[in-house]
Design an enzyme around this catalytic site. Structure first.
Site, PDB file in Angstrom:
ATOM      1  N   ILE A  92       0.891  -1.344   0.016  1.00 52.92           N
ATOM      2  CA  ILE A  92       0.157   0.111  -0.012  1.00 52.92           C
ATOM      3  C   ILE A  92       0.734   1.144   0.021  1.00 52.92           C
ATOM      4  O   ILE A  92       0.329   2.310  -0.162  1.00 52.92           O
ATOM      5  CB  ILE A  92      -0.969   0.034   1.146  1.00 52.92           C
ATOM      6  CG1 ILE A  92      -0.223  -0.171   2.491  1.00 52.92           C
ATOM      7  CG2 ILE A  92      -2.043  -1.125   1.084  1.00 52.92           C
ATOM      8  CD1 ILE A  92      -1.196   0.082   3.821  1.00 52.92           C
ATOM      9  N   MET A  97      13.207   4.284   2.861  1.00 46.27           N
ATOM     10  CA  MET A  97      13.797   2.858   3.384  1.00 46.27           C
ATOM     11  C   MET A  97      12.762   1.977   3.499  1.00 46.27           C
ATOM     12  O   MET A  97      13.557   0.900   3.752  1.00 46.27           O
ATOM     13  CB  MET A  97      14.821   3.334   4.473  1.00 46.27           C
ATOM     14  CG  MET A  97      13.998   3.578   5.719  1.00 46.27           C
ATOM     15  SD  MET A  97      15.095   3.693   7.307  1.00 46.27           S
ATOM     16  CE  MET A  97      13.743   4.043   8.445  1.00 46.27           C
ATOM     17  N   GLY A  98      11.579   2.122   3.668  1.00 45.01           N
ATOM     18  CA  GLY A  98      10.695   1.111   4.013  1.00 45.01           C
ATOM     19  C   GLY A  98       9.667   0.946   2.681  1.00 45.01           C
ATOM     20  O   GLY A  98       9.195   1.825   2.150  1.00 45.01           O
ATOM     21  N   VAL A 100       5.363  -0.358   2.968  1.00 46.28           N
ATOM     22  CA  VAL A 100       4.107  -0.668   3.766  1.00 46.28           C
ATOM     23  C   VAL A 100       3.220  -1.558   3.380  1.00 46.28           C
ATOM     24  O   VAL A 100       2.777  -1.098   1.910  1.00 46.28           O
ATOM     25  CB  VAL A 100       3.408   0.578   4.534  1.00 46.28           C
ATOM     26  CG1 VAL A 100       2.316   0.407   5.230  1.00 46.28           C
ATOM     27  CG2 VAL A 100       4.437   1.505   5.087  1.00 46.28           C
ATOM     28  N   LYS A 117       5.106  -2.450   8.260  1.00 46.38           N
ATOM     29  CA  LYS A 117       6.329  -1.800   7.552  1.00 46.38           C
ATOM     30  C   LYS A 117       7.375  -2.612   7.722  1.00 46.38           C
ATOM     31  O   LYS A 117       7.989  -3.176   8.488  1.00 46.38           O
ATOM     32  CB  LYS A 117       6.653  -0.624   8.155  1.00 46.38           C
ATOM     33  CG  LYS A 117       7.605   0.288   7.521  1.00 46.38           C
ATOM     34  CD  LYS A 117       7.706   1.769   8.224  1.00 46.38           C
ATOM     35  CE  LYS A 117       8.683   2.824   7.541  1.00 46.38           C
ATOM     36  NZ  LYS A 117       8.555   3.988   7.845  1.00 46.38           N
ATOM     37  N   ASP A 208       8.374  15.138   9.476  1.00 50.70           N
ATOM     38  CA  ASP A 208       7.813  14.902   8.102  1.00 50.70           C
ATOM     39  C   ASP A 208       6.114  15.212   8.350  1.00 50.70           C
ATOM     40  O   ASP A 208       5.466  14.207   7.590  1.00 50.70           O
ATOM     41  CB  ASP A 208       8.102  13.460   7.618  1.00 50.70           C
ATOM     42  CG  ASP A 208       7.937  13.470   6.108  1.00 50.70           C
ATOM     43  OD1 ASP A 208       8.057  14.658   5.447  1.00 50.70           O
ATOM     44  OD2 ASP A 208       8.119  12.425   5.813  1.00 50.70           O
TER      45      ASP A 208
END
Length: 893
Positions: A92, A97-98, A100, A117, A208
């Site tokens: 999704i 760096m990840g 989800v 994640k 962020d």
């Protein structure tokens, strides 16, 4: 922090900022950083290595979702894969760096959806793994209704770590507000502000904040996501108080603060700026700067160079709202000022905290003045009128009637029966205005800047009108005399020192209190069945008791306090149950018990009977808690009482805060430190509740700041300097907000300087000596000024305050000869006050520092002196946990 470490931190921060910006767009951002040649070389090397690694893994060539589907071992997980109790459903989202994934509970225990994640393929370096782990730790620390919850964590079969979050079925906040009114958008935003403030209180900066990280679920609840580049605010850090725990995507240009773009250290002010950008977009549909920017570099440049457009100045062509011409009228004024303050380029010019920003938004919603706008008298008056249109109009008409009609009545009163009847009618009208308008209007402005002066002037006008009319009736109308007594009580409180918002003219206060007592004694027999009058009668004796205590007559102070309490307790027996006035009378009982406890306590001005005082404190607290239950029950039974609940509850919470604060101080003086912390925490909880009900009341803010300062001192004694620093910092933030509304308030200015010692002491305990020095220097300057003007009775206290501040300042500089001189002075002062445990503890602290860290040749001598001072202090009061640790090297006597 060393120069090399500081340089590396700067390069590291810049690298993180630029890592995901395309190479062709980096040059203007690098130039803006103004690096030295060696710094530029290091940064260029890091970026080159990063770009080669990214190219090797083809991250820039294909979307992560496509890579996941096309390569057999492309991602960290695939649909259908099990991770612990969870089964992957679909990808999704993907970040720097990840990735989800949506997941479902697959172990059969219960049905559930979640978001998982994981690290991206190729991103499992040691540094990134550490950052990922720290994000998981950050989420584990947070438990808040508007922050996505951490449900589970583990490691995938390939060795890649993951964590499981609650699944938020919602949409970005920018989409969720499309059909909402302006006020509804603000209330939704306040949910987000509450979540960010909570994160800040837990020493995390998000860094962020943007629409994609703020979702609104189907119930209209905000959920804050993605702490992947959060920063931990580390109270032990010696440079800027921060330690990075972020990822390779430290900001999003359109929502980044200027200091993020420049690669400078961040703080809570960074999130405040991003919140401002986000709120600007929610209210206008566009951004404050860079509205036409087409690249990240251009957006970043706009953040640095462009001044935000005032929201109400945006043209219809710049926004998509078809009703913009009507909407922008609502933004003009307060909301303009709030947003522009939040979007200041310099962090120190923004709000001091997210809570301060949220308070201004709540003030706007409730029609109160905001701190972001200069508090001129006509602005405050306009706000007052807008909140109370009918009452204000009636007040204006009635005051004109008072002032214009009273003189005519006095003249006509010479005519027999006709004048008498007219006077009775006029007096009845004046009394109605006094009760229904003057008192309520006066109370509503009391907590605004300059409000107490307005209130006192209003009471004086009402008093003059009543006194002009009263002689025409002789002394037969005791109800009118009771009204006059009540106004004298209000004026006595307004002028008496130590009352909230005092005008600090004690002679006037005592004169009004004496006049009130004469009238109370005269009419008590006939008026004691009036709950309002009985409450004021009790308050009059409290004022008189306070003046007697200040004059040094402690026995008289206790007698006056007992008499005031007896009056109100007598009135309670006559009062009808569950009426509004009776509830106010119970509040007077609670306050009377507290007042008597203070008069009996060992606080330097009381009789020195702390055990008896504690019994009254406990009775006062129980009375107040019972009263809260009574008021809630009364409101349940009588709907007409419900509108009064907020005011009643807020007043009672303030009283309970005072009671618990007094109990905390009493426990601390007797060495019951755990009980002191518990009572102080309860006081803080009551004040925070009251402030939520009345964010506009400056005196509530001042009371909260004072309690935080006292809590900071207590936390230092409990050997918890991190908590002490947190409490002290919040105290100074609140004081800064107060002084922004009333820069010339002498009490708040003095409080700011007086409380600098706690801030400096907490930093000193944390070995943050450079940060402590400016605060300690301010404390030294404050005590020097106080010592010059101090009366003889306060000389020793002021000398000790100055010597303690000088000792800690010189201790932070490691100037041991100066430390020794201050230690000698503190010992001399302790010997001059042989019954003062605080004086001996200060002497012991100074001697112990020399024994531990001073010149080695004299350490044994200072250790002997420290042990003797600890012994003297312990003989007067049990040592605190911190003092016990400091004195642990001493042999038992």
């Amino acid at each position: 922090m060393s120069e090399s470490m500081a340089r590396w931190a700067r390069i590291k921060s810049l690298f993180e900022s630029l890592a995901e910006v395309p190479a062709s767009l980096r040059e203007p951002l690098i130039k803006a950083a103004e690096l030295e040649a060696t710094e530029l070389a290091e940064l260029s090397s890091l970026l080159a290595h990063h770009d080669r690694a990214a190219a090797a893994d083809a991250f820039m060539a294909e979307p992560a979702a496509q890579t996941l589907m096309d390569q057999e071992e492309g991602g960290a997980a695939v649909p259908g894969q099990r991770l612990g109790a969870w089964e992957i459903v679909r990808l999704i989202g993907a970040g720097g760096m990840g990735e989800v994934f949506e997941a479902r509970r697959a172990d059969g225990r219960f049905e559930g959806r979640a978001a998982i994640k994981l690290l991206k393929r190729g991103m499992d370096s040691a540094a990134v793994m550490q950052r990922f782990a720290l994000e998981r730790q950050a989420l584990a620390r947070l438990s808040h209704p508007h922050i996505a919850r951490l449900l589970d964590a583990g490691t995938a079969p390939a060795g890649v770590p993951y964590f499981v979050l609650e699944y938020v079925d919602g949409e970005a906040i920018s989409e969720a507000v499309q059909d909402l009114t302006l006020d509804e958008r603000l209330r939704l935003f306040l949910q987000l502000a509450d979540a960010v403030s909570y994160a800040h209180r837990n020493l995390l900066v998000h860094r962020d904040l943007k629409p994609g990280n703020v979702l609104v679920d189907r119930e209209g609840q905000v959920k804050l996501l993605d702490f992947g580049i959060a920063k931990a605010l580390d109270p032990l850090e010696c440079n800027d108080g921060q330690a990075t725990v972020g990822g390779q995507r430290p900001f999003t240009p359109n929502y980044a603060s200027p200091e993020q773009v420049r690669g400078e250290p961040v703080s809570t002010a960074t999130d405040i700026y991003s919140l401002g950008v986000l709120l600007y977009q929610l209210l206008t549909g566009t951004r404050p700067t860079g509205r036409n920017a087409s690249t990240p570099a251009e957006a970043a440049r706009c953040v640095l160079e462009d001044a935000p457009t005032k929201p109400s100045r945006l043209s219809p062509e710049e926004v998509s709202d078809p009703q913009w011409l009507q909407t922008r009228k609502k933004l003009s004024g307060d909301l303009d000022n709030i947003l522009l303050k939040t979007l200041e380029k310099e962090p120190e010019r923004r709000y001091s905290s997210v809570e301060a920003m949220a308070t201004d938004l709540r003030r706007y919603l409730e029609g109160y003045p905001v701190s972001a706008r200069p508090a001129s008298w006509h602005y405050r008056l306009a706000k007052q009128v807008s909140r109370n249109r009918l009452a204000s109009a009636a007040l204006a008409a009635s005051v004109l009637l008072l002032l214009g009609g009273s003189a005519a009545v006095a003249w006509k009163a010479r005519e027999a029966r006709q004048a008498q009847l007219l006077a009775e009618l006029r007096l009845k009208e004046v009394r109605r205005v006094t009760h229904e308008l003057v008192f309520s209007f006066g109370d509503s402005v009391e907590y605004l800047p300059g409000g107490m002066k307005i209130k006192a002037d209003l009471f004086k006008e009402a008093l003059a009108a009543l006194e002009r009319l009263q002689p025409t009736l002789g002394e037969s109308d005791e109800a009118a005399l009771a009204d006059i007594a009540e106004i004298h009580v209000r004026l006595a409180e307004a002028y008496t020192p130590d009352y909230p918002g005092t005008l600090n003219e004690p002679e006037k206060g005592l004169r009004h209190a004496d006049q009130a007592r004469l009238l109370i004694d005269k009419v008590w027999a006939s008026q004691k069945g009036n709950p309002v009058f009985a409450g004021y009668a009790s308050r009059a004796y409290m004022v008189l008791a306070g003046h007697a205590r200040e004059a040094g007559d402690k026995e008289k102070a206790v007698a006056l306090s007992r008499h005031g309490l007896a009056l109100v307790q007598e009135a309670v027996k006559l009062a009808p149950p569950n009426s509004t006035d009776t509830l106010l009378l119970h509040n007077a009982v609670t306050a009377g018990l507290q007042d008597l406890a203070v008069m009996l306590d060992d606080n330097g001005l009381g009789l020195g009977r702390p055990e008896e005082a504690m019994r009254y404190y406990i009775a006062a607290r129980e009375s107040g808690l019972k009263e809260l239950e009574m008021k809630a029950e009364a409101a349940r039974l009588d709907a007409k009482l419900r509108p009064e609940q907020t005011r009643f509850r807020a007043e009672l919470l303030q009283t309970l805060a005072v009671i618990n604060g007094s109990m905390a101080s009493s426990h601390q003086r007797r060495g019951d430190y755990e009980l002191a912390v518990k009572a102080r925490d309860e006081a803080m909880a009551h004040l925070r509740q009251a402030r939520q009900m009345h964010p506009e009341q400056l005196q509530l803010q001042a009371s909260t700041a004072a309690n935080l300062f006292l809590l900071a001192g207590l936390e230092l004694q409990m050997d918890r300097p991190e908590q002490a620093l947190k409490a002290s910092t919040e105290n100074h933030d609140l004081l800064a907000g107060l002084l922004a509304t009333d820069p010339k308030n002498a009490d708040w200015i003095d409080a700011r300087e007086y409380r600098a010692l706690a801030q400096g002491s907490a930093l000193l305990r944390l070995n943050r000596h450079a940060e402590a020095q400016p605060w300690l220097r301010r404390s030294v300057n404050y005590w020097r000024k106080e010592l010059v003007a101090s009366p003889p009775a306060a000389k020793l206290k002021h000398q000790r305050g100055l010597a303690l501040a000088e000792f800690r300042l010189e201790r932070s500089r490691a100037d041991w000869p100066a430390v020794a001189a201050a230690a000698e002075q503190l010992q001399t002062l302790a010997d001059a006050e042989p019954r003062n445990a605080d004086a001996y503890q200060a002497a012991a602290e100074a001697a112990q520092s020399l024994a531990s860290d001073g010149p080695s040749a004299s350490r044994a001598t200072w250790q002997q002196r420290a042990c003797q001072a600890w012994k003297e202090s312990a003989a007067l009061r049990p040592l605190s946990p911190w003092a016990r640790r400091q004195s642990g090297v001493c042999q038992p006597a």
